[in-house]
Design a protein around this motif. Structure first.
Motif, mmCIF file in Angstrom:
data_model
loop_
_atom_site.group_PDB
_atom_site.id
_atom_site.type_symbol
_atom_site.label_atom_id
_atom_site.label_comp_id
_atom_site.label_asym_id
_atom_site.label_seq_id
_atom_site.Cartn_x
_atom_site.Cartn_y
_atom_site.Cartn_z
ATOM 1 N N UNK A 102 0.830 -1.206 0.000
ATOM 2 C CA UNK A 102 0.000 0.000 0.000
ATOM 3 C C UNK A 102 0.860 1.249 0.000
ATOM 4 N N UNK A 103 1.905 1.258 0.863
ATOM 5 C CA UNK A 103 2.774 2.431 0.940
ATOM 6 C C UNK A 103 3.500 2.662 -0.378
ATOM 7 N N UNK A 146 3.099 5.985 -2.954
ATOM 8 C CA UNK A 146 4.210 6.942 -2.993
ATOM 9 C C UNK A 146 4.208 7.704 -4.314
ATOM 10 N N UNK A 147 4.454 9.023 -4.284
ATOM 11 C CA UNK A 147 4.363 9.852 -5.499
ATOM 12 C C UNK A 147 5.275 9.394 -6.635
ATOM 13 N N UNK A 148 6.484 8.926 -6.322
ATOM 14 C CA UNK A 148 7.414 8.510 -7.370
ATOM 15 C C UNK A 148 7.417 6.997 -7.563
ATOM 16 N N UNK A 149 7.440 6.280 -6.450
ATOM 17 C CA UNK A 149 7.533 4.830 -6.547
ATOM 18 C C UNK A 149 6.246 4.223 -7.102
ATOM 19 N N UNK A 150 5.097 4.782 -6.736
ATOM 20 C CA UNK A 150 3.824 4.240 -7.196
ATOM 21 C C UNK A 150 3.725 4.166 -8.712
ATOM 22 N N UNK A 151 3.955 5.281 -9.444
ATOM 23 C CA UNK A 151 3.905 5.222 -10.904
ATOM 24 C C UNK A 151 4.939 4.264 -11.494
ATOM 25 N N UNK A 152 6.129 4.178 -10.860
ATOM 26 C CA UNK A 152 7.161 3.275 -11.358
ATOM 27 C C UNK A 152 6.728 1.819 -11.225
ATOM 28 N N UNK A 153 6.118 1.476 -10.089
ATOM 29 C CA UNK A 153 5.634 0.110 -9.897
ATOM 30 C C UNK A 153 4.503 -0.216 -10.862
ATOM 31 N N UNK A 154 3.637 0.766 -11.115
ATOM 32 C CA UNK A 154 2.548 0.555 -12.058
ATOM 33 C C UNK A 154 3.108 0.287 -13.451
ATOM 34 N N UNK A 155 4.127 1.048 -13.853
ATOM 35 C CA UNK A 155 4.751 0.849 -15.164
ATOM 36 C C UNK A 155 5.382 -0.533 -15.253
#
Length: 369
Positions: free
Chosen positions: A331-332, A336-345
């Motif tokens: 969830x964290x 996260x503003x930067x890590x979240x989009x990277x994980x989604x990609x």
């Protein structure tokens, strides 16, 4: 009065009551709601939860729930779909809890409905204060009062600032067909949401948001929902022409996500914490109901064998701490503003990462009774 009192008639409380009554014990269950009621919950029933209910003698498939075989992760205009490593079921807590309470009553449990628990005290023994009735003084108490603390028996977990909402929609036929078989998770700055079908063709919609995002919407749910549709075109498409089925959404706040009760010397003797009173997994992992039912089976088993509540709490913490840590970290990371989009990609390249994540947030196989 029964020597055993169960405070709370949700999944954990009703399941524990049923197991103890089936073993020949006299049990009194106190439930706040006097009639079937909705509860804030994503209402995804994992395979593990379904197995627990079958062991109690309930056929979940006969309750009309919606089959769920895939997960869809959505961020902005993009989405990722993956097959789940198990088959889930979408079923409202209103239907499930009432069915389980009736099942408990048929097993011989004494139900006291429409009574709120005001306070629990432990001076000179256990005393449960409830409204409109004399206090109860059981020898053993099973505390299953849900996500909120009970006065006199607080949890040690730190409350989350997130605000939760839940409502139901009846989607237009095309969107209903597109959602069928899927649980959808919508990621957006300041929170996330989930949607899936449940019985009677309805769609459960839950979301968790940061206070700043809710304040930005003027503290009004309709404005918040409208804002989310502007930043998530897939959500706007899903809700186009949808009928809202609740007059106002259910709300909740200050939930200690990630909490796991660990026994200590000051623990009251003969009190077993169940469900969210014992462990709270991050929302939308889809295993909160399984944890509640696992805690019920574990607590009932320990009690019937004459083992202490501390022994039970240590075993439950061992069983679920890993999955709760992983769910909290996931969830964290996604938020996260930067890590979240990277994980989604990264997940778009390897969609099965979603299925792997789902598998790693289950009650572990070695722990299942």
């Amino acid at each position: 009065m029964s020597a055993i009192v169960i405070a709370g008639g949700g999944l954990a409380g009703a399941a524990t009551a049923t197991l103890l009554a089936q073993a020949g014990r006299e049990v009194t269950l106190i439930e706040r709601e006097s009639a079937p009621a909705h509860k804030i919950c994503g209402e995804f029933m994992s395979t593990e939860a379904q197995v627990c209910l079958r062991q109690l003698g309930l056929d979940c498939g006969a309750l009309g729930g919606a089959r769920i075989t895939h997960v869809r992760l959505i961020r902005g205009k993009r989405s990722i779909t993956a097959k789940l490593p198990f088959e889930g079921l979408g079923l409202t807590r209103k239907t499930l809890d009432e069915t389980l309470l009736n099942h408990a009553a048929q097993a011989g449990v004494s139900l006291q409905r429409g009574h709120a628990i005001r306070r629990i005290s432990f001076s000179g023994g256990i005393q449960v204060e409830i409204d409109r009735s004399p206090p109860l003084t059981p020898r053993t108490l099973f505390l299953a009062t849900g996500k909120h603390d009970t006065r006199g028996a607080p949890r040690a977990g730190r409350a989350s600032p997130l605000i939760g909402f839940k409502t139901y929609f009846r989607l237009n036929p095309a969107q209903h067909a597109a959602l069928a078989g899927h649980v959808e998770l919508y990621l957006f700055p300041g929170g996330y949401a989930g949607m899936q079908l449940v019985e009677n063709g309805e769609a459960n919609f839950c979301l968790l948001v940061e206070p700043a995002l809710f304040a930005h919407s003027g503290g009004k749910f309709p404005a918040l929902l409208e804002h989310l549709q502007t930043i998530s075109p897939p959500l706007a498409a899903r809700l186009a022409g949808a009928q809202t089925l609740l007059p106002t959404p259910l709300t909740i706040a200050r939930v200690p996500y990630g909490f796991v009760h660990r026994p200590h010397a000051q623990d009251p003797a003969n009190m077993f914490r169940l469900g969210d009173q014992a462990a709270v997994i991050a929302s939308f992992t889809g295993d909160g109901m399984a944890i509640a039912l696992h805690s019920a089976a574990l607590a009932a088993g320990h009690f019937l064998r004459g083992e202490t509540s501390q022994t039970y709490h240590r075993r439950l913490a061992r069983d679920v701490s890993g999955q709760i840590r992983r769910a909290t970290a996931l969830h964290a990371a996604l938020s996260a503003p930067l890590l979240g989009p990277a994980l989604f990609a990264a997940a778009r390249i390897f969609p099965q990462a979603l299925a792997i994540s789902a598998a790693f947030t289950r009650v572990p196989e070695y722990a299942r009774l």
